[in-house]
Design an enzyme around this catalytic site. Structure first.
Site, short mmCIF file in Angstrom:
data_model
loop_
_atom_site.label_atom_id
_atom_site.label_comp_id
_atom_site.label_asym_id
_atom_site.label_seq_id
_atom_site.Cartn_x
_atom_site.Cartn_y
_atom_site.Cartn_z
N HIS A 101 141.75 55.24 65.74
CA HIS A 101 142.03 57.28 66.25
C HIS A 101 140.66 56.77 67.26
O HIS A 101 139.26 57.37 66.42
CB HIS A 101 141.67 57.89 65.30
N HIS A 138 138.28 58.98 70.48
CA HIS A 138 137.54 59.69 70.91
C HIS A 138 136.92 59.96 72.56
O HIS A 138 135.98 58.85 72.73
CB HIS A 138 137.34 61.17 71.12
N ARG A 140 136.74 60.78 75.99
CA ARG A 140 136.77 62.02 76.79
C ARG A 140 137.28 61.07 78.43
O ARG A 140 137.70 60.86 78.11
CB ARG A 140 135.33 62.50 77.24
N LYS A 159 150.37 62.96 69.73
CA LYS A 159 149.79 63.17 68.36
C LYS A 159 150.14 65.35 68.32
O LYS A 159 149.59 65.28 68.67
CB LYS A 159 147.82 63.57 68.99
N HIS A 209 146.69 65.71 63.22
CA HIS A 209 145.63 66.39 62.61
C HIS A 209 146.18 67.42 61.34
O HIS A 209 146.41 68.20 61.76
CB HIS A 209 145.15 67.27 63.29
N HIS A 226 141.96 60.49 60.09
CA HIS A 226 141.74 61.33 59.29
C HIS A 226 141.19 62.20 58.20
O HIS A 226 140.57 63.05 58.15
CB HIS A 226 140.62 61.43 59.94
N ASP A 232 137.76 57.72 64.56
CA ASP A 232 137.63 59.38 65.27
C ASP A 232 136.24 59.44 65.94
O ASP A 232 135.46 60.69 66.02
CB ASP A 232 137.48 60.51 63.79
N HIS A 257 130.04 63.93 71.53
CA HIS A 257 129.65 65.63 72.51
C HIS A 257 128.48 65.53 72.26
O HIS A 257 128.06 65.13 72.34
CB HIS A 257 130.10 66.71 71.78
O1 DOR Z 1 135.81 66.82 64.47
C1 DOR Z 1 136.31 66.49 65.55
N1 DOR Z 1 135.87 66.33 66.62
N2 DOR Z 1 137.51 66.66 65.02
C2 DOR Z 1 138.96 66.51 65.84
O2 DOR Z 1 140.09 66.83 65.14
C3 DOR Z 1 138.55 66.77 66.99
C4 DOR Z 1 137.74 65.35 67.57
C5 DOR Z 1 136.77 65.97 68.91
O3 DOR Z 1 137.55 65.33 70.14
O4 DOR Z 1 135.20 66.09 69.75
ZN ZN Z 2 140.23 63.11 66.52
#
Ligand code: DOR
Ligand code: ZN
Length: 352
Positions: free
Chosen positions: A17, A19, A21, A104, A141, A179, A256, A260
């Site tokens: 799992h 991310h 971007r 998802k 989720h 998660h 996860d 950011h």
């Molecule tokens: O904290 C999180 N950030 N939980 C999520 O489900 C998505 C993820 C994100 O994409 O930033």
């Molecule tokens: Zn996630």
């Protein structure tokens, strides 16, 4: 006194799992993951979301070209599609045929870029039917989105109101409860009786194994410890750690890691997500060592996820050493920066 090893070898793990971007920032975060993991399941919550096979293939090509420019040929992205109220049975069949690994489910409004998510799971029954038929897993989720439900209860309410009915209606559908953050979720998966019990599993993040909700408010508000589902009470952390280290193949690694930029986290309305990819394996090793269960790390990190997805296990080995690694305050992220989990502190284990 425990007699912990100072070095462990394991088959190279995968991150089930993740991310990463898109655009400018992708290669910075991808490099951190590819240093540790052989494969990762890539989440589809881009702007706009990856709702079709064509979008997923285009996203995969962008990932591959970033890997090329980084000179990495040892990492495989596993692609997912974002389920919507309008996903057709046909798109599911096409996804299967094109080697996509899962869909998802984001309940609309649950988290980052989930506005296009599912408003009511009943709208997806044709797609779910097709997923069950072709053996395409659904990644969930697991939080309800109603503002009347306390944020700390959203996962446990989801189990009763959405997940259990879903399991009854689609007993053969492979479901990963992503998660998980509560004792209720850990026990629901551990004790599964509804549906074919071999079709249910859960991922667990490093932050939910290592921190409880106090970490969001330690001496002031700590935006870098804010993620969704939110950290819970200590009793939940303990239950998650027990599940992860139990040796049960229903629980496996999914960081996860959710990058950011620093200013998007340190803001009046900061984004949800912890950036754990920098030394995710070190964090998991710490968690397992804290309960003297390092010998259970390999199953959780390297075997059970591959088995659940019916993929081959990796064969290369990696070594983790008990050697303190200092975590920088910030890391480069495109033309900005990101604050990793544990920034300015240390992690007890490092990858050789
Ligand atoms: O904290 C999180 N950030 N939980 C999520 O489900 C998505 C993820 C994100 O994409 O930033
Ligand atoms: Zn996630």
């Amino acid at each position: 006194m425990s007699n912990s090893p100072t070095q462990i070898q394991l088959i190279q793990p995968d991150d089930w799992h993740l991310h990463i971007r898109d655009g400018e920032v992708m290669k910075d975060v991808l490099a951190d993951t590819a240093r540790q993991f052989a494969r990762a399941i890539i989440m589809p919550n881009l702007k706009p979301p990856v709702t079709t096979v064509d979008l997923a293939k285009a996203y995969r090509s962008r990932i591959e070209s970033n890997l090329n420019s980084l000179g990495i040929d040892t990492f495989t992205p596993l692609m997912t599609l974002y389920l919507t109220d309008n996903t057709s049975a046909d798109e599911v069949r096409k996804a299967k045929a094109e080697g996509m690994v899962a869909f998802k489910l984001y309940p609309a409004g649950a988290t980052t870029n989930s506005d296009a998510g599912v408003s009511d799971i009943k709208h997806c029954y044709a797609a779910l039917e097709s997923m069950q038929l072709v053996g395409m897993p659904l990644l969930v989720h697991g939080e309800v989105t109603s503002s009347e439900i306390d944020i700390f209860d959203r996962e446990s309410v989801f189990i009763d109101s959405v997940l259990e009915p879903l399991r009854k209606d689609f007993p053969e559908l492979k479901v990963v409860f992503e998660h998980i953050t509560t004792k209720e979720a850990a026990h629901y998966v551990r004790d599964a009786t509804t549906g074919n019990i071999n079709t249910l599993a859960a991922t667990i993040t490093p932050q939910h194994l290592l921190m409880n909700r106090n970490a969001i408010f330690a001496g002031g508000i700590r935006p870098h410890n804010y993620c969704l589902p939110i950290l819970k009470r200590e009793e939940h952390r303990v239950a998650l750690l027990e599940a992860a280290t139990s040796g049960s193949s229903r629980f496996f690694l999914g960081t996860d890691s959710a990058p950011h930029a620093k200013d998007a986290k340190e803001a009046a309305c900061g984004c949800a997500g912890c950036y754990s990819a920098f030394n995710a394996l070190g964090l998991y090793a710490e968690a397992f060592e804290s309960v003297d269960k390092l010998e259970k790390l390999e199953g959780f990190a390297s075997f059970f996820g591959a088995d659940f997805y019916s993929l081959s296990r990796n064969s290369k080995k990696i070594t983790l050493v008990k050697q303190v690694q200092s975590i920088p305050n910030e890391l480069p992220l495109g033309n900005t920066t990101i604050v990793p989990l544990r920034a300015g502190e240390t992690i007890a284990w490092s990858l050789v």
